[in-house]
Design a protein around this motif. Sequence first.
Motif, short mmCIF file in Angstrom:
data_model
loop_
_atom_site.label_atom_id
_atom_site.label_comp_id
_atom_site.label_asym_id
_atom_site.label_seq_id
_atom_site.Cartn_x
_atom_site.Cartn_y
_atom_site.Cartn_z
N ILE A 164 14.73 30.39 105.42
CA ILE A 164 14.27 31.47 103.97
C ILE A 164 13.62 31.02 103.16
N MET A 165 13.02 29.28 103.63
CA MET A 165 12.88 28.47 102.25
C MET A 165 11.09 27.98 103.69
N ALA A 166 10.52 28.52 104.08
CA ALA A 166 9.52 29.02 105.22
C ALA A 166 9.06 28.10 105.67
N GLN A 167 10.42 27.61 106.20
CA GLN A 167 10.23 25.82 106.66
C GLN A 167 9.52 26.23 108.37
N HIS A 168 9.73 27.16 108.98
CA HIS A 168 10.29 27.89 110.39
C HIS A 168 8.14 28.54 110.71
N PRO A 169 7.11 28.89 111.25
CA PRO A 169 6.57 29.68 111.18
C PRO A 169 7.03 31.38 111.86
N ALA A 170 7.01 30.85 112.78
CA ALA A 170 7.41 31.30 113.80
C ALA A 170 8.53 32.50 113.64
N SER A 171 9.28 31.95 111.79
CA SER A 171 10.40 33.36 111.96
C SER A 171 9.86 34.72 110.99
N THR A 172 10.96 35.15 111.65
CA THR A 172 10.20 37.18 111.06
C THR A 172 11.75 37.19 110.09
N GLY A 173 11.74 38.04 109.17
CA GLY A 173 12.81 38.15 108.38
C GLY A 173 12.56 38.98 106.80
N ARG A 174 12.92 40.56 106.61
CA ARG A 174 13.20 40.24 105.03
C ARG A 174 13.86 39.34 103.66
N LEU A 175 12.89 38.95 102.77
CA LEU A 175 14.14 38.27 101.53
C LEU A 175 13.55 39.33 100.52
N PHE A 176 14.92 39.42 99.98
CA PHE A 176 14.18 39.38 98.85
C PHE A 176 15.39 39.30 97.29
N ILE A 177 15.05 38.60 96.17
CA ILE A 177 15.50 38.52 95.06
C ILE A 177 15.55 39.58 93.94
N ALA A 178 16.35 39.91 93.69
CA ALA A 178 16.65 41.16 92.43
C ALA A 178 16.01 42.23 92.70
N GLY A 179 16.38 42.70 94.38
CA GLY A 179 15.58 43.80 94.38
C GLY A 179 14.01 43.26 94.78
N GLU A 180 13.36 42.42 94.32
CA GLU A 180 12.12 42.94 94.89
C GLU A 180 11.15 41.54 95.82
N ARG A 181 10.65 41.90 96.94
CA ARG A 181 10.66 41.94 97.96
C ARG A 181 9.87 40.19 97.61
N VAL A 182 10.39 39.01 98.61
CA VAL A 182 9.18 37.96 98.88
C VAL A 182 8.68 38.29 100.05
N THR A 183 7.29 37.74 99.06
CA THR A 183 5.93 37.96 100.58
C THR A 183 5.76 36.56 100.97
N GLU A 184 5.72 35.20 99.60
CA GLU A 184 4.45 34.49 99.71
C GLU A 184 5.97 33.46 101.19
N ARG A 185 4.29 32.79 101.57
CA ARG A 185 5.02 32.68 103.65
C ARG A 185 4.54 30.51 103.06
N SER A 186 5.04 30.26 102.15
CA SER A 186 4.94 29.35 101.62
C SER A 186 6.01 28.45 101.26
N VAL A 187 5.89 27.17 101.24
CA VAL A 187 7.64 26.84 100.55
C VAL A 187 6.94 26.69 99.45
N SER A 188 6.17 25.95 98.61
CA SER A 188 5.79 25.94 97.13
C SER A 188 5.26 27.56 96.87
N GLY A 189 5.60 28.68 98.10
CA GLY A 189 5.43 29.64 97.29
C GLY A 189 7.31 30.81 96.62
N ARG A 190 7.66 30.08 97.56
CA ARG A 190 9.26 30.19 97.36
C ARG A 190 9.88 29.43 96.72
N ILE A 191 9.00 28.30 96.18
CA ILE A 191 10.10 27.70 95.48
C ILE A 191 9.55 28.00 94.03
#
Length: 509
Positions: free
Chosen positions: A308-335
């Motif tokens: 969830i915190m983008a610490q594994h580049p090989a991971s796949t899946g989708r995240l949504f915050i308040a219905g909006e897709r999270v597209t950031e692929r870096s830890v700082s972006g997710r923060i």
Amino acid sequence: MSETHPIGLTIRSGSKIYPGTQALKNVDFDLRMGAVNVLVGENGAGKSTLMKVIAGVERLNGGTIALDGKPVVFADRTDAARHGVGIVFQELNLFPNLTVAENIFVGHEKTVGGVHIDRSAQRAVAAALMKRLEQDIDPDTPLGNLRIGQQQIVEIAKALAEDARILILDEPTSALSATEVEVLFRVIGDLKRQGVGIVYISHRLEELIRIGDYITVLRDGVITGARSMEGVDVPWIVANMIGSASKEFPKTEHHALGDEIFRVEDVSLPSPAGGYVVDHMSLSVRSGEIVGLYGLMGAGRSELLECIMAQHPASTGRLFIAGERVTERSVSGRIRRGLALIPEDRKRDGLVQIMSIRENLTLSSLGDFTRIFHLSLKAEAGKAAEFVKRMAIKIASMEHPVSSLSGGNQQKVVIGKALMTRPRILLMDEPSRGIDIGAKAEIFRTMRKLAADGLGILFVTSDLEEVLALSDRILVMANGRLTGDFPAGAAAAEVISAATPNLNKVKSS
């Protein structure tokens, strides 16, 4: 059955006190030979302390140990080994720059005339041990070249090389594949037939019920149950592990839950050994909701939070915050999007020990105090002081190194650092690990207050009582998958059964 398995070692009225805590309280323990003596209990129950006492790593503050009916005091680990006690620690105790053979014989090398190390003899014995453990590992291979499961096998071989009469295995299967587990169980069967007394610690109840002959349950340093394994079931284990009276984590604030704030869909993390560490996991958290994620060691809970915190580049899946897709692929972006993680190992991943309390608190939000290239130390110190007060962190000065604080106060600094980023979702991995009961209560009060303010919290724990007492909803993981979804107030036996889905297979086989 007791005639078949004579008692080889006993502890009577055993007590062990560390500063601020009593790890063992008047423990009476019998270790039977030619049998697997399983030891069960939650984190902090005293299992590892009891084993360290038997292995000579720790000494009792009160009580006695007898070996074959004769009183004995182990001066240290080497002394216990001379008496035939071997131990395989949960944390690997190996040297990555030495070969497999050198690791197996470190501290008790085979010599020629007591002077020169007999490397060929060591290699021959190491090769025989690898064959016995059904591993195709060259004894001359540097240990650091092996994967973690193979290193665990070498740790087991190291104990076997000492010809131990009593062998302690602390979570021996935590890094092993299913095939390697089967090999280990066959070796354990051979050792039993040779009359070796085995102590087996594991969180995996299906393993304990499958190979155990006797069971001892520890809770808060006290033995709450000890009997033959015959007829033992999950409800009996649960009743003795947590008792009827739960620890006091009473809810003081009740509030309505909001809409869904966070959703995870189909998150997967491939395993290097094949299969998945996280296997197509989906879950959701509502605003103001505390969702507890329970599971045993190796279930994939921590890895899910890391994905969830983008610490594994090989991971796949989708995240949504308040219905909006999270597209950031870096830890700082997710923060920046509103995610924050309280890591399991605060000393390694959450804090910089040589930096001050102030610097640790503001580490993830320095942009708030920076204008172009200028950092406003006054604004930074003011915000740090605000969070010290808000989190009730007990300090003499914000400029003292964070390493000077107690475990509970260090954990508050990690939480304060995360909250400074103004998260919408707080991920907490074992938030109460390594802190005393008073600090736990404060952390849990903080979690409830944050939830009441509308924050969504997803927390991982292997403490059954915590997940039952704190959660608005309980999710259970096993083998990388979601195996249970329970409302608040769920029965402990139901939660444990969901965490051990292989248990029914064991009973039917």
